[in-house]
Motif scaffolding. Structure first.
Motif, short mmCIF file in Angstrom:
data_model
loop_
_atom_site.label_atom_id
_atom_site.label_comp_id
_atom_site.label_asym_id
_atom_site.label_seq_id
_atom_site.Cartn_x
_atom_site.Cartn_y
_atom_site.Cartn_z
N MET A 169 0.83 -1.21 0.00
CA MET A 169 0.00 0.00 0.00
C MET A 169 0.86 1.25 0.00
N ARG A 170 1.99 1.20 0.74
CA ARG A 170 2.89 2.35 0.74
C ARG A 170 3.44 2.60 -0.66
N GLN A 171 3.76 1.52 -1.35
CA GLN A 171 4.27 1.70 -2.71
C GLN A 171 3.18 2.33 -3.58
N ARG A 172 1.92 1.95 -3.34
CA ARG A 172 0.84 2.54 -4.13
C ARG A 172 0.63 4.00 -3.77
N ILE A 173 0.86 4.35 -2.49
CA ILE A 173 0.75 5.76 -2.09
C ILE A 173 1.84 6.58 -2.78
N MET A 174 3.05 6.00 -2.86
CA MET A 174 4.12 6.72 -3.53
C MET A 174 3.79 6.90 -5.01
N ILE A 175 3.16 5.89 -5.61
CA ILE A 175 2.75 6.02 -7.01
C ILE A 175 1.72 7.14 -7.13
N ALA A 176 0.76 7.19 -6.18
CA ALA A 176 -0.26 8.24 -6.21
C ALA A 176 0.40 9.61 -6.15
N MET A 177 1.41 9.73 -5.29
CA MET A 177 2.08 11.01 -5.14
C MET A 177 2.83 11.38 -6.42
N ALA A 178 3.52 10.39 -6.99
CA ALA A 178 4.30 10.66 -8.20
C ALA A 178 3.38 11.04 -9.37
N LEU A 179 2.14 10.54 -9.34
CA LEU A 179 1.24 10.78 -10.47
C LEU A 179 0.30 11.95 -10.21
N SER A 180 0.48 12.66 -9.07
CA SER A 180 -0.52 13.65 -8.67
C SER A 180 -0.69 14.75 -9.71
N CYS A 181 0.37 15.11 -10.43
CA CYS A 181 0.25 16.18 -11.43
C CYS A 181 0.20 15.61 -12.85
N ARG A 182 -0.21 14.36 -12.98
CA ARG A 182 -0.32 13.71 -14.29
C ARG A 182 0.95 13.89 -15.11
N PRO A 183 2.06 13.31 -14.65
CA PRO A 183 3.32 13.50 -15.35
C PRO A 183 3.33 12.81 -16.71
N ASP A 184 4.22 13.31 -17.60
CA ASP A 184 4.41 12.65 -18.89
C ASP A 184 5.38 11.49 -18.75
N LEU A 185 6.24 11.60 -17.73
CA LEU A 185 7.28 10.59 -17.56
C LEU A 185 7.30 10.12 -16.11
N LEU A 186 7.36 8.81 -15.93
CA LEU A 186 7.53 8.25 -14.60
C LEU A 186 8.82 7.45 -14.58
N VAL A 187 9.73 7.81 -13.67
CA VAL A 187 10.95 7.03 -13.50
C VAL A 187 10.74 6.14 -12.28
N ALA A 188 10.82 4.84 -12.49
CA ALA A 188 10.55 3.89 -11.40
C ALA A 188 11.82 3.08 -11.15
N ASP A 189 12.45 3.31 -9.98
CA ASP A 189 13.71 2.64 -9.66
C ASP A 189 13.43 1.44 -8.76
N GLU A 190 13.50 0.25 -9.31
CA GLU A 190 13.22 -1.00 -8.58
C GLU A 190 11.92 -0.90 -7.79
N PRO A 191 10.81 -0.58 -8.43
CA PRO A 191 9.60 -0.26 -7.67
C PRO A 191 9.00 -1.45 -6.92
N THR A 192 9.32 -2.66 -7.31
CA THR A 192 8.67 -3.81 -6.65
C THR A 192 9.67 -4.76 -6.01
N THR A 193 10.94 -4.35 -5.95
CA THR A 193 11.97 -5.26 -5.46
C THR A 193 11.76 -5.65 -4.01
N ALA A 194 11.22 -4.71 -3.21
CA ALA A 194 11.07 -5.01 -1.78
C ALA A 194 9.74 -5.70 -1.49
N LEU A 195 8.94 -5.97 -2.52
CA LEU A 195 7.59 -6.49 -2.27
C LEU A 195 7.52 -8.00 -2.47
N ASP A 196 6.55 -8.62 -1.83
CA ASP A 196 6.29 -10.03 -2.05
C ASP A 196 5.73 -10.23 -3.45
N VAL A 197 5.82 -11.48 -3.90
CA VAL A 197 5.49 -11.75 -5.29
C VAL A 197 4.02 -11.46 -5.62
N THR A 198 3.11 -11.76 -4.69
CA THR A 198 1.70 -11.48 -5.00
C THR A 198 1.44 -9.97 -5.00
#
Lengths: 366, 331
Positions: A169-198
């Motif tokens: 959920m925290r990762q999704r909150i960070m995504i929400a924050m990064a997308l708050s101004c509808r960016p044209d570009l999203l840079v995602a650095d290892e966005p799911t490395t710390a998460l469980d597979v599901t």
């Protein structure tokens, strides 16, 4: 020099054009060349996966895209977002781009979220910095954003603190924050490395859906070829700060051209292939960037260096187009033109590629 | 021959609260009634997501933790409640390898001292014979005598894990618990370590309990696999059976979620689990997976499904196990 000349959509600049990017850090032991000559271009709604092991320069590339290197780091080359040059741009311009036209998410959301502020307030602050407006309107937007990233009961959870959310959920909150101004570009650095597979599957699915809806381009930094397969349209494989192979996602998996890519695919245990009795490990360790091997940086670990001879030890191979659609321009575009930096003769690569790596692997186990 | 037998293994960690007087207000049910067995020379994969209790189970088997309840029988002897003194000889027989080799190696000791420590502590070797033995061990794990006098920070992640393996195998144990031994390593190095563990098993006849969250790594090393969810085993089967015909919906979902290195456009549609893991302090009634399961009914909330035999040796704890065809459609 203009990336427009090789752009897939004629008459229009690509949204993101990275040309001959270099990042260097002077240290006591010498200059660390973290990134040497990375180029790619990316259109709206496209994803490039930059893949490599630790020390390959993939994260240094990501930071350079948004001007996040500080202090003694030296960045050369060009990064253009919709025609606007970001390398060497003023702090003011970079600040308005970051969080505005370009967002970034990191591996560890807990270190990117302030533990003492409610998540809603953090989203509101970021949003109002760029868009202004009333607190009330910004709060409405924050709830909307949390709903967009599928946080249940967003209207109430907007007042919770980061520690009250799970990792996914925290990762999704960070995504929400990064997308708050509808960016044209999203840079995602290892966005799911710390998460469980599901949870990883859920977050990657969310990113894909949001990309389809908002049309942003994504630069995805990862060490995981599985994540690349899930997300990317084009792939940049880095080793010791250089691009060793660059191709469409299909051709990276069906006809990888660089012995390092073969080694990565052979090292990888994957459920889509039959279980081998023994993994094809790459011998040795990833190289030091202070004092990288001469010639091709991969030659001390490459099983084919002897086939070629002295060139591997002495000449740095150029990143050259091979096969159908191969171009030599700075941008790859979405045509899938494959480029490989290797001294092996092009015509011998298919024959030297280990069995089980490439096309054959797709047919089994499906 | 059975080397290890685990019955009803349970570990509850107390949760304390209260404003003035701290008292126990609850318990985290980290491991709740786990049954396992391991034959001589076999590798049992223990797979699950973070917080499922797999590491706690491993630490109890290595007797770094004392179980709250249940029984661990090793080489025919009950080792569940052995005290410090009785544990010392057991340490020759059971060893453990950790995920992060840097934090499990003393930074102030040379690698030679680290690897030699178990031999010294057990009073087996000293002086020149000890050094010679450590040099042999270094060679066995793919390092060399020239590494003897170096410190852990001078090594790369993969080399440090080799040091950890050399230390764990110095006493020629029968059982090694491997707790996420490759998940912190780069892909190219991961494969080297997996191959090394397999070679050691063949050469000195080790048995492994191999704990990992990565289903593909577990398939590579294991003969049998147990899948854990919220402190319980939900499915256990031979490697071939589990990956060919998973029966528990959680196993099916885990397998479907694992990203594969192939272009997405070529890959079939996946099932995705929604929702987060429930609290381990207050687990759901009945089947603990039911809050995230697409097959759950009222019965799942009322009756906890026992881990029961469905086919020869294939055990599943589910009221509505997935059949082969359904699994094939969904993965």
């Amino acid at each position: 020099m203009s990336p427009a000349s090789t752009s897939p959509s004629p008459g229009r600049d690509p949204l993101v054009a990275v040309d001959d990017l270099h990042v260097e850090f002077p240290t006591n032991r010498g200059v660390v060349r973290a990134v040497t000559g990375v180029s790619f271009s990316l259109g709206r709604g496209e994803t490039v996966g930059i893949v490599g092991e630790s020390g390959s320069g993939k994260s240094a590339t990501a930071l350079a895209l948004l001007g996040l290197h500080r202090g003694s780091a030296r960045v050369h080359g060009s990064v253009r977002l919709d025609g606007q040059e970001l390398v060497g741009a003023s702090d003011g311009l970079l600040r308005s781009v970051r969080g505005g036209r370009a967002g970034m998410i990191f591996q560890d959301p807990l270190s990117a979220l302030h533990p003492h502020y409610r998540v809603g307030d953090q989203i509101i602050e970021a949003y109002r910095t760029h868009r202004g407006g009333s607190k009330r309107a910004a709060r409405r937007r924050a709830v909307e954003l949390l709903e967009m990233v599928r946080i249940p009961r967003a209207d109430r959870r907007v007042d919770d603190y980061p520690h009250q959310f799970s990792g996914g959920m925290r990762q999704r909150i960070m995504i929400a924050m990064a997308l708050s101004c509808r960016p044209d570009l999203l840079v995602a650095d290892e966005p799911t490395t710390a998460l469980d597979v599901t949870t990883q599957a859920e977050v990657l699915g969310l990113l894909r859906d949001l990309q389809a809806e908002l049309g942003m381009a994504i630069v995805l930094i990862t060490h995981d070829l599985g994540v690349v397969g899930e997300m990317a349209d084009q792939v940049v494989v880095m080793y010791a700060g250089r691009v060793v192979e660059q191709a469409s996602v299909e051709s990276i998996f069906s006809e990888p051209g660089h012995p390092y890519t073969w080694g990565l695919l052979g090292s990888l245990v994957s459920l889509d292939r039959p279980r081998p009795d023994r993994l094809l490990a790459i011998p040795g360790q990833p190289p030091s960037l202070v004092n990288p091997p001469t010639g091709c940086a991969f030659h001390p670990r490459c099983p084919h260096a002897e086939t070629v001879g002295a060139a591997c030890q002495h000449e740095i191979p150029l990143l050259l187009g091979t096969g159908a659609g191969g171009g030599t321009g700075p941008g790859l575009g979405n045509g899938g033109g494959r480029r490989v930096a290797c001294h092996l003769p092009v015509e011998r690569r298919a024959e030297l590629r280990p069995a089980g790596i490439g096309t054959t692997s797709e047919e089994v186990g499906s | 021959m059975t080397l290890l037998e685990v019955e009803g293994l349970t570990k509850h960690f107390p949760v304390r609260g209260g404003t003035l007087i701290r008292h126990q207000v609850g318990a985290v049910h980290a491991v709740d009634g786990v049954d396992l067995h391991l034959a001589e020379g076999e590798t049992l994969g223990l797979v699950g997501e973070s917080g499922c209790g797999k590491s706690t189970t491993g630490r109890m088997i290595a007797r770094l933790l004392t179980p709250t309840a249940g029984r661990i029988t090793f080489e025919g002897r009950d080792i569940t409640t052995l005290g410090e003194r009785e544990l010392r000889p057991l340490r020759r027989r059971i060893q453990i390898i950790f995920q992060d080799p840097l934090s499990s190696l003393n930074p102030r000791m040379t690698v030679g001292t680290i690897i030699g420590a178990p031999l010294k502590v057990q009073g087996l070797l000293t002086g020149a014979p000890l050094r010679a033995r450590v040099e042999d061990l270094l060679r066995r794990v793919g390092l060399g005598p020239e590494h003897y006098d170096r410190y852990p920070h001078e090594f790369s992640g993969g080399q440090r894990q080799r040091v950890g393996i050399a230390r764990a195998t110095a006493l020629e144990p029968r059982l090694v618990v491997c707790d996420e031994p490759v998940s912190a390593l780069d892909v190219s190095v991961q494969a080297q370590i997996v191959n090394l563990l397999q070679d050691l098993q063949n050469d000195i006849g080790l048995s492994y309990v191999f704990i990992a969250h990565d289903l593909a790594v577990v398939r590579q090393v294991s003969d049998r696999v147990a899948v854990m969810y919220m402190g319980k085993i939900v499915e256990t089967a031979t490697r071939e059976e589990l990956y060919r015909a998973p029966r528990h919906p959680y196993t099916v979902a885990l397998l479907a979620a694992a990203p594969v290195p192939a272009a997405r456009r070529a890959a079939p549609r996946k099932i995705v689990l929604h929702g987060d893991l429930p609290s381990a302090e207050n687990p759901p009634s009945g089947c603990r997976f039911r809050t995230r399961c697409w097959k759950a009914t009222d019965r799942c909330a009322e009756v906890e499904p026992p881990l029961a035999n469905t086919a020869d040796g294939h055990l599943v704890a589910c009221h509505f196990p997935v059949d082969g065809r359904e699994a094939a459609r969904q993965t």
